[in-house]
Enzyme design. Structure first.
Site, PDB file in Angstrom:
ATOM      1  N   ARG A 274       0.559  -0.773   0.003  1.00 31.11           N
ATOM      2  CA  ARG A 274      -0.247  -0.460  -0.104  1.00 31.11           C
ATOM      3  C   ARG A 274       0.958   2.020  -0.307  1.00 31.11           C
ATOM      4  NH1 ARG A 274      -0.876   2.276   4.679  1.00 31.11           N
ATOM      5  NH2 ARG A 274      -1.415   0.432   6.127  1.00 31.11           N
ATOM      6  N   HIS A 278      -3.319   4.502   4.765  1.00 35.01           N
ATOM      7  CA  HIS A 278      -4.378   3.359   4.601  1.00 35.01           C
ATOM      8  C   HIS A 278      -5.203   3.576   4.575  1.00 35.01           C
ATOM      9  CE1 HIS A 278      -7.288   0.397   6.949  1.00 35.01           C
ATOM     10  NE2 HIS A 278      -7.924   1.406   7.555  1.00 35.01           N
ATOM     11  N   TYR A 287       4.800   4.588  11.686  1.00 34.00           N
ATOM     12  CA  TYR A 287       4.324   3.632  11.317  1.00 34.00           C
ATOM     13  C   TYR A 287       5.803   2.777  10.404  1.00 34.00           C
ATOM     14  CZ  TYR A 287       0.253   2.981   8.870  1.00 34.00           C
ATOM     15  OH  TYR A 287      -0.851   3.255   7.716  1.00 34.00           O
TER      16      TYR A 287
END
Length: 387
Positions: A274, A278, A287
């Site tokens: 990705r 998100h 992260y």
């Protein structure tokens, strides 16, 4: 000590367990390859059909532009949220392309691109994320289950539909999509278990993009791969390079054909990434590092296709520009239509909840109708006063 070892330890004269404990399937043929299956960048790429390569390239480029435009619409306030599939376009496009008209697609909330590639109007695909309607399209007409945010709930639905179609003798395959995070849900287990027991004509596509929001895969499972989970249910597991559009198309085509011919379900794990956060509400820098993202940019699905097409002389710069221009035309039309405010009827909230409204819903509908009538009357009085 395993059951087999316990039996052997008792000696040749000891009683054995009844036959029910015996393995029902030889696990060896079900195991995925040690490395993700690839075509592009290997000798096998030379056998890839030129027409398929060009079509995959055009669709993936179009998908990338769709993702960029939808992301921009969130910044303009035209979408409440958008879960991008930038970097995952190859598996999204392949999933749509391998299905026949009568088949069903069961997408996750992130799979608007797969729905659009299957033929759904891009505006209708974004209706839920815009906050206008529950679904925004007729699932039966398009053979696309509703896009919705609960994780993995679409998987048992796909199995149920596929099993029902098989019982009726209908030539229907269901392809159910889920992210790596969704494999941690109980619905994933229930769906795969029932599908294998019933030998339902369903294909499970797990897009392993590395993170369930901010949780890396290593904190979700200790399995060698998600494809290995297939063995525990009694179905084949396939591990594929999810950025390799040709490999994805080949593996999914085989899985769909196998299901259609009565071979039962398959679990396909697409290793992808990705590239975007998100959703637009997420800060991915908390992260993962920029260096990690840049590493994956070198394995971009568009770049892989361009290398193959240009090396074989199947496309030139003018051809690639024509593809980009077509994608830009699509984006401009989407942007223009999304900038038009939808005309909504609040009473539609009660239209598609049950086939027959319950007494509670009728009561709530009457209450809302009275409130709307009162608002309309007040507005009319205000207009009359100003006149």
């Amino acid at each position: 000590m395993t059951v087999m070892e316990q039996r052997d330890a008792r000696g040749p004269g000891a009683p054995t367990p009844p036959p029910a404990w015996q393995p029902r399937t030889d696990p060896a043929p079900l195991l995925p390859d040690a490395q993700p299956y690839r075509v592009l960048g290997t000798d096998a790429a030379a056998q890839a059909d030129p027409g398929l390569l060009r079509r995959l390239y055009a669709e993936v480029v179009r998908g990338r532009r769709y993702n960029a435009q939808a992301t921009a619409l969130t910044k303009q306030g035209r979408l409440a949220v958008y879960p991008s599939t930038t970097g995952q376009e190859a598996s999204e496009i392949a999933a749509a392309m391998v299905l026949q008209e009568q088949d069903w697609l069961f997408p996750s909330y992130r799979d608007t691109l797969a729905a659009v590639a299957r033929g759904l109007d891009p505006v209708e695909a974004l209706t839920l994320l815009r906050g206008d309607r529950h679904t925004g399209y007729d699932p039966r007409e398009h053979r696309i289950a509703p896009l919705c945010t609960p994780l993995a709930t679409q998987l048992p639905h796909a199995v149920g539909l596929a099993h029902a179609a098989r019982l009726k003798g209908d030539d229907v395959v269901a392809l159910a999509m889920v992210g790596d995070g969704g494999t941690s849900e109980g619905d994933f287990h229930e769906a795969l278990n029932f599908a294998a027991v019933w030998q339902a004509p369903v294909v499970f596509l797990v897009q392993n993009n590395g993170f369930a929001i901010s949780v890396p895969l290593a904190k979700q499972t200790a399995a060698p791969s998600l494809a290995h989970k297939a063995v525990g249910y009694g179905m084949p597991g396939r591990l594929v390079d999810g950025n390799d559009a040709v490999a994805m198309h080949e593996v999914l085509s085989e899985a769909v054909s196998r299901a259609r011919e009565g071979g039962g379900p398959t679990l396909v794990e697409a290793i992808t990434y990705r590239m975007d956060a998100h959703t637009n509400a997420d800060d991915a820098t908390r992260y993962r590092s920029d260096a990690e993202v840049e590493t994956w940019r070198a394995h971009d699905p568009i770049l892989l296709l361009e290398r193959e097409l240009t090396s074989r002389g199947l496309i030139d710069e003018a051809g690639m520009q024509a593809v980009r221009d077509d994608a830009e035309t699509m984006a401009a039309a989407l942007r223009e239509r999304m900038n038009q405010d939808a005309v909504l009827d609040p009473m539609d909230l009660f239209s598609h909840v049950y086939a027959e409204q319950t007494s509670q819903l009728r009561e709530q509908a009457d209450q809302l109708r009275a409130e709307l009538d009162a608002e309309a009357e007040m507005a009319q009085m205000s207009e009359g006063g100003r006149a």
